[in-house]
Enzyme design. Structure first.
Site, PDB file in Angstrom:
ATOM      1  CG  ASN A  76      30.327  43.922  38.648  1.00 30.27           C
ATOM      2  OD1 ASN A  76      29.985  42.835  39.604  1.00 30.27           O
ATOM      3  ND2 ASN A  76      29.263  44.654  38.812  1.00 30.27           N
ATOM      4  CD1 TRP A  77      33.107  38.232  36.364  1.00 31.96           C
ATOM      5  CD2 TRP A  77      33.591  36.624  37.732  1.00 31.96           C
ATOM      6  NE1 TRP A  77      34.273  37.527  36.140  1.00 31.96           N
ATOM      7  CE2 TRP A  77      34.631  36.607  37.067  1.00 31.96           C
ATOM      8  CE3 TRP A  77      33.578  35.488  38.637  1.00 31.96           C
ATOM      9  CZ2 TRP A  77      35.749  35.630  37.102  1.00 31.96           C
ATOM     10  CZ3 TRP A  77      34.751  34.780  38.755  1.00 31.96           C
ATOM     11  CH2 TRP A  77      35.654  34.673  37.857  1.00 31.96           C
ATOM     12  CE  LYS A  78      27.181  44.181  36.122  1.00 32.63           C
ATOM     13  NZ  LYS A  78      26.166  44.960  35.225  1.00 32.63           N
ATOM     14  CG  HIS A 108      26.743  48.107  40.649  1.00 27.59           C
ATOM     15  ND1 HIS A 108      25.848  48.198  39.933  1.00 27.59           N
ATOM     16  CD2 HIS A 108      27.849  47.788  39.567  1.00 27.59           C
ATOM     17  CE1 HIS A 108      25.989  47.765  38.651  1.00 27.59           C
ATOM     18  NE2 HIS A 108      27.190  47.865  38.115  1.00 27.59           N
ATOM     19  CD  GLU A 152      23.480  45.837  37.730  1.00 25.95           C
ATOM     20  OE1 GLU A 152      24.138  45.080  38.294  1.00 25.95           O
ATOM     21  OE2 GLU A 152      23.552  45.946  36.615  1.00 25.95           O
ATOM     22  CD  GLU A 191      29.957  50.732  36.536  1.00 30.41           C
ATOM     23  OE1 GLU A 191      30.377  49.720  35.762  1.00 30.41           O
ATOM     24  OE2 GLU A 191      29.214  50.367  37.652  1.00 30.41           O
ATOM     25  N   GLY A 227      25.394  47.901  30.357  1.00 28.00           N
ATOM     26  CA  GLY A 227      24.731  46.670  29.738  1.00 28.00           C
ATOM     27  C   GLY A 227      23.836  47.291  28.408  1.00 28.00           C
ATOM     28  CB  SER A 238      28.717  49.298  27.166  1.00 30.19           C
ATOM     29  OG  SER A 238      27.108  49.121  27.341  1.00 30.19           O
ATOM     30  N   GLY A 261      31.675  44.622  33.006  1.00 33.73           N
ATOM     31  CA  GLY A 261      30.278  43.853  33.468  1.00 33.73           C
ATOM     32  C   GLY A 261      30.487  42.539  32.553  1.00 33.73           C
ATOM     33  N   GLY A 262      29.466  42.667  31.706  1.00 30.88           N
ATOM     34  CA  GLY A 262      29.087  41.465  30.658  1.00 30.88           C
ATOM     35  C   GLY A 262      30.192  40.965  30.334  1.00 30.88           C
TER      36      GLY A 262
HETATM   37  P1  PGA Z   1      28.604  46.255  31.862  1.00 33.00           P
HETATM   38  O1  PGA Z   1      28.426  46.314  33.397  1.00 33.00           O
HETATM   39  O2  PGA Z   1      29.940  46.250  31.497  1.00 33.00           O
HETATM   40  O3  PGA Z   1      27.813  45.102  31.458  1.00 33.00           O
HETATM   41  O4  PGA Z   1      27.915  47.435  31.117  1.00 33.00           O
HETATM   42  C1  PGA Z   1      29.116  47.005  34.211  1.00 33.00           C
HETATM   43  C2  PGA Z   1      28.825  47.337  35.454  1.00 33.00           C
HETATM   44  O5  PGA Z   1      27.711  47.094  35.747  1.00 33.00           O
HETATM   45  O6  PGA Z   1      29.863  47.330  36.383  1.00 33.00           O
END
Ligand code: PGA
Length: 238
Positions: free
Chosen positions: A5-7, A91, A93, A154, A160, A190, A211-212
């Protein structure tokens, strides 16, 4: 499935070279049967079509209508047309920006209608976990929804932050989610090269949503290698 997930990160040049490195590496491990899916920002989907087919590409969200006067929004059919085979829905976010269960249900319906495979994201806050209500909370997030292709568990407090739940809590949650009839259940929050193998070895964890650590080819490839050896070990111990 290992999902990246590159956001809201990346522009064409960087994203294409990142995708190329990941896909080239992943091709070597094809026979192990795991699937890599990239979730770039919607504007980058087209530019990745010559590198990734729709089994390797997803979008991060969609509107709940297929078309109409919704300035600034992107519909599920447009994402499908752009080459996406998957879409993340709910998600945390997006939930934080106002997506509630009713809207998420509509988005799931629309994604299915457009021929996308939706991945429903669920997860509890730290306060809910501390009150011992995490499993009930997550079950409620799922029970009224149309059946998605997969669910990504999640926990909000793990996204994050560098913190992840105990193995037994992840196992318990995945088991509870599995009772809803969904067989594909990913863990996200994470995930990194150090914890990927151990996360992938947990009973009921059918993939990871990263994600990150998916924004850097070396970091993401380390995760893929770790998962690969963890799966090989699982296979040997069968
Ligand atoms: P993260 O994000 O790996 O940076 O914690 C995961 C996500 O939001 O899908």
């Amino acid at each position: 499935m290992i999902a990246a997930n590159w956001k809201m990160n990346g522009v064409r040049a960087h994203s294409r070279s990142l995708a190329k490195e990941i896909i080239t590496f992943a091709a070597k491990y094809k026979e192990q049967g795991w699937r890599i899916v990239l979730f770039p920002p919607a504007t980058l989907l087209h530019s990745l079509n010559d590198i990734c087919n729709d089994e390797m590409l997803g979008a991060q969200d969609c509107h709940h209508e297929l078309e109409g006067a919704y300035t600034g929004s992107v519909s599920a059919s447009q994402l499908r047309d752009g080459g996406a085979g998957f879409v993340l829905i709910g998600h945390s976010e997006c939930r934080a920006r106002g997506d509630d269960d009713a809207l998420i249900g509509l988005k799931l319906d629309t994604a299915l209608k457009a021929g996308l495979k939706p991945i429903l994201c669920v997860g509890e806050s730290l306060a809910i976990r501390d009150r011992g209500e995490a499993v009930d909370f997550v079950k409620k997030q799922i029970c009224s929804m149309p059946l998605p292709y997969a669910i990504a568990y999640e926990p909000l407090w793990a996204i994050g932050t560098g913190h992840i739940p105990d193995k037994k809590d992840i196992e318990q949650m995945h088991k509870a989610i599995g009772q809803s009839g969904i067989k594909r259940i990913l863990y996200g929050g994470s995930v990194n090269g150090e914890n990927a193998a151990s996360l992938a070895s947990i009973e009921g964890v059918g993939g990871l949503l990263v994600g990150g650590a998916s924004l850097n080819a070396a970091d993401f490839i380390t995760i893929l290698k770790e998962v690969s050896s963890s799966l090989a070990m699982r296979e040997r111990n069968r």
